[in-house]
Design a protein around this motif. Structure first.
Motif, PDB file in Angstrom:
ATOM      1  N   LEU A 165      59.202  34.873  90.323  1.00 15.95           N
ATOM      2  CA  LEU A 165      58.753  33.444  90.620  1.00 15.95           C
ATOM      3  C   LEU A 165      58.636  32.669  89.494  1.00 15.95           C
ATOM      4  CD1 LEU A 165      55.902  33.937  93.595  1.00 15.95           C
ATOM      5  CD2 LEU A 165      57.854  32.485  93.525  1.00 15.95           C
ATOM      6  N   LEU A 166      58.310  33.169  88.341  1.00 18.84           N
ATOM      7  CA  LEU A 166      58.224  32.554  87.130  1.00 18.84           C
ATOM      8  C   LEU A 166      59.450  31.860  86.519  1.00 18.84           C
ATOM      9  CD1 LEU A 166      55.599  34.312  84.605  1.00 18.84           C
ATOM     10  CD2 LEU A 166      55.271  32.244  85.835  1.00 18.84           C
ATOM     11  N   GLY A 167      60.339  32.985  86.933  1.00 23.64           N
ATOM     12  CA  GLY A 167      61.746  32.549  86.602  1.00 23.64           C
ATOM     13  C   GLY A 167      62.388  31.637  87.359  1.00 23.64           C
ATOM     14  N   ALA A 168      61.904  31.466  88.824  1.00 26.50           N
ATOM     15  CA  ALA A 168      62.571  30.550  89.599  1.00 26.50           C
ATOM     16  C   ALA A 168      61.892  29.098  89.357  1.00 26.50           C
ATOM     17  CB  ALA A 168      61.926  31.113  91.052  1.00 26.50           C
ATOM     18  N   SER A 169      60.485  29.340  88.912  1.00 23.70           N
ATOM     19  CA  SER A 169      59.771  27.845  88.664  1.00 23.70           C
ATOM     20  C   SER A 169      60.566  27.220  87.583  1.00 23.70           C
ATOM     21  CB  SER A 169      58.388  28.213  88.257  1.00 23.70           C
ATOM     22  OG  SER A 169      57.600  28.786  89.401  1.00 23.70           O
ATOM     23  N   ALA A 170      60.877  28.056  86.379  1.00 25.93           N
ATOM     24  CA  ALA A 170      61.644  27.520  85.439  1.00 25.93           C
ATOM     25  C   ALA A 170      62.963  26.860  85.714  1.00 25.93           C
ATOM     26  CB  ALA A 170      61.735  28.780  84.297  1.00 25.93           C
ATOM     27  N   LEU A 171      63.732  27.526  86.483  1.00 27.13           N
ATOM     28  CA  LEU A 171      64.829  27.136  87.101  1.00 27.13           C
ATOM     29  C   LEU A 171      64.808  25.825  87.956  1.00 27.13           C
ATOM     30  CD1 LEU A 171      68.092  27.479  87.323  1.00 27.13           C
ATOM     31  CD2 LEU A 171      67.732  29.025  89.382  1.00 27.13           C
ATOM     32  N   MET A 172      63.731  25.909  88.759  1.00 25.83           N
ATOM     33  CA  MET A 172      63.540  24.584  89.359  1.00 25.83           C
ATOM     34  C   MET A 172      63.261  23.403  88.368  1.00 25.83           C
ATOM     35  SD  MET A 172      60.892  25.458  92.665  1.00 25.83           S
ATOM     36  CE  MET A 172      61.162  26.753  93.803  1.00 25.83           C
TER      37      MET A 172
END
Length: 485
Positions: free
Chosen positions: A86-93
């Motif tokens: 989810l941290l990686g997804a947040s950064a990508l967002m």
């Protein structure tokens, strides 16, 4: 453990929504002199929202049952690994918004359309492409709509100790949503989002703080308890070793591309009235991701120690809220705020999804071939929304144990459209044949691999579909040479 009194809970929720409904009707009438909105007002709130309200409605679309129910439940079921991706997804967002939100906004000003897919169809000069994208999005938005109903139903069921049955809880929510659809529109959703954003994030901070100090005495003690009693929850690749690096990356990518792949988030970008609003939106979204996902992870990890034997992970948030409401007046206040916030935000997300579905059906599938007045578009959109809401309810009758599983199909399927969305922002990349091939080949690959349970090189099937979609767009750019104006 004593459950919160059901009658008090229902009265609390009912009064809250009656107040919101009154505010919606008052706001509508004071703005337009009408109770029922026109097409521009219904779909885009007339592109005249203030910055706080616009940011709140964007946040309300991103953070709903998925955050408050889905994240703690997933971390409870799989361990800290779900928080990592989810941290990686947040950064990508955030990166996606920084790189492309303003370009997409500029395109929306140029074409002055009422739907994200209509905008892309205009950019590519292809009605057929708009219809194809609309059909794909309609298919994959329904599971995401279902997750809102599942989340709210499970939350009410758990908080009430089963006194509010799952079907009764969902029925209550659906009735309220239908009323919102008839009397609301995007401005109503946006204004209620402003209140909900305050409730949900104050509620998260308060509930997490009270939970940690009541059960553990502090953050250090929480970490120590997890290390001692549930050390498997801190494993990088899941508490049962169920993840690999390719799977973690796959999850991060298809959730991280949510902002550019789904119409309800693209609509919020179109609703802005300045670049400054978009900049503020990016900053506030970053802060909310830290608070929302971080708080959800803490509740999931701590909950695995305090409530280790729940029948299903989805019940954890309700158990925590019920416990907080029982320990003190402060707990009742902060947990009640979070409960109201997440139910209202989930309803808002459901409303936003349904409005997006109405946009797709009227503006992108019907209108290019059948002329409809603005009033007729709104009426048809509302009818379609009710039908899709019933379909989502049917899909949610047998929800999976972990809600993120249900949302995943929506995120995966629409992520394959992202290369086409991004390419639409750049005239030199708008190769119409490549866009058609990218969508068809990407979606067929994803669905085929998913049905056959094949994970190429360990990556999720959606990752392969996205890679093919991106490759098609890039190949199209090599051979497509648009004529200069």
């Amino acid at each position: 453990m004593e459950q919160v009194n059901t009658s008090v809970l229902l009265i609390f929720i009912s009064v809250y929504f009656l107040i919101l409904l009154g505010a919606i009707i008052k706001s509508r009438y004071s703005k337009t002199g009408k109770i029922m909105p026109d097409a521009s007002e219904f779909f885009l709130a007339g592109r005249s929202l203030s910055t706080p309200v616009l940011v709140a409605t964007f946040i309300g679309t991103l953070f709903s049952a998925y955050t408050v129910v889905g994240v703690p439940s997933a971390v409870y079921a799989n361990g800290i690994a779900d928080w990592y991706w989810l941290l990686g997804a947040s950064a990508l967002m955030i990166i996606s918004m920084v790189l492309f939100a303003k370009k997409y906004y500029s395109l929306s000003l140029k074409f002055d359309t009422l739907s994200p897919v209509e905008l892309i169809a205009r950019a590519y000069k292809s009605k057929g492409l708009g219809v194809l994208m609309s059909v794909i999005i309609l298919i994959f938005l329904t599971p995401y709509l279902a997750i809102q109903l599942v989340g709210m139903g499970k939350l009410l069921q758990s908080v009430s100790g089963g006194d509010i049955g799952y079907l009764n809880g969902v029925g209550f929510i659906m009735t309220t949503i239908i009323v919102y659809l008839i009397f609301g529109g995007m401005r109503a959703v946006a204004y209620t989002d402003f209140i909900q954003a305050i409730l949900i994030f104050v509620g998260i901070i308060g509930t997490v703080t009270l939970f940690v100090f009541h059960y553990f005495g502090g953050v250090g003690e929480l970490i120590s308890a997890i290390q001692t009693q549930r050390p498997e929850q801190l494993e990088t690749f899941g508490n049962k070793g169920q993840y690999t690096i390719p799977l973690l990356l796959s999850n991060a990518v298809f959730v991280g591309l949510l902002i550019l792949g789904q119409p309800q988030t693209l609509t919020r970008i179109m609703m802005a009235n300045s670049y400054k609003q978009i900049n503020i939106m990016i900053i506030v979204t970053t802060i909310c991701m830290i608070v929302g996902y971080g708080g959800g992870a803490i509740l999931g990890l701590g909950g695995s120690v305090i409530f280790p034997d729940l029948a299903e992970p989805n019940l954890l948030p309700g158990q925590i809220l019920s416990a907080m409401m029982s320990i003190s007046t402060l707990g009742l206040v902060v947990a009640g705020m979070l409960l109201l916030g997440v139910i209202a935000a989930s309803m808002s997300t459901a409303d936003s999804l349904l409005i997006a579905i109405g946009q797709l059906f009227t503006r992108d599938i019907t209108r290019p071939y059948i002329e409809l007045s603005h009033d007729a578009q709104v009426k048809v959109a509302k009818l379609v929304m009710v039908i899709v809401l019933i379909a989502a309810f049917w899909l949610g009758l047998n929800p999976p144990p972990v809600m993120i599983d249900l949302a995943s199909y929506s995120f995966m399927g629409t992520s394959i459209l992202v290369p086409i969305v991004v390419a639409s922002c750049f005239a030199a990349w708008r190769c119409k044949p490549a866009a058609f091939i990218a969508i068809v080949l990407g979606e067929i690959t994803f669905i085929t691999l998913l049905m056959m349970d094949i994970f190429p090189l360990g990556f999720h099937p959606s990752f392969a579909g996205l890679a093919l979609s991106l490759a098609c767009v890039c190949i199209g750019r090599l051979f497509y040479h648009p004529k200069k104006a």
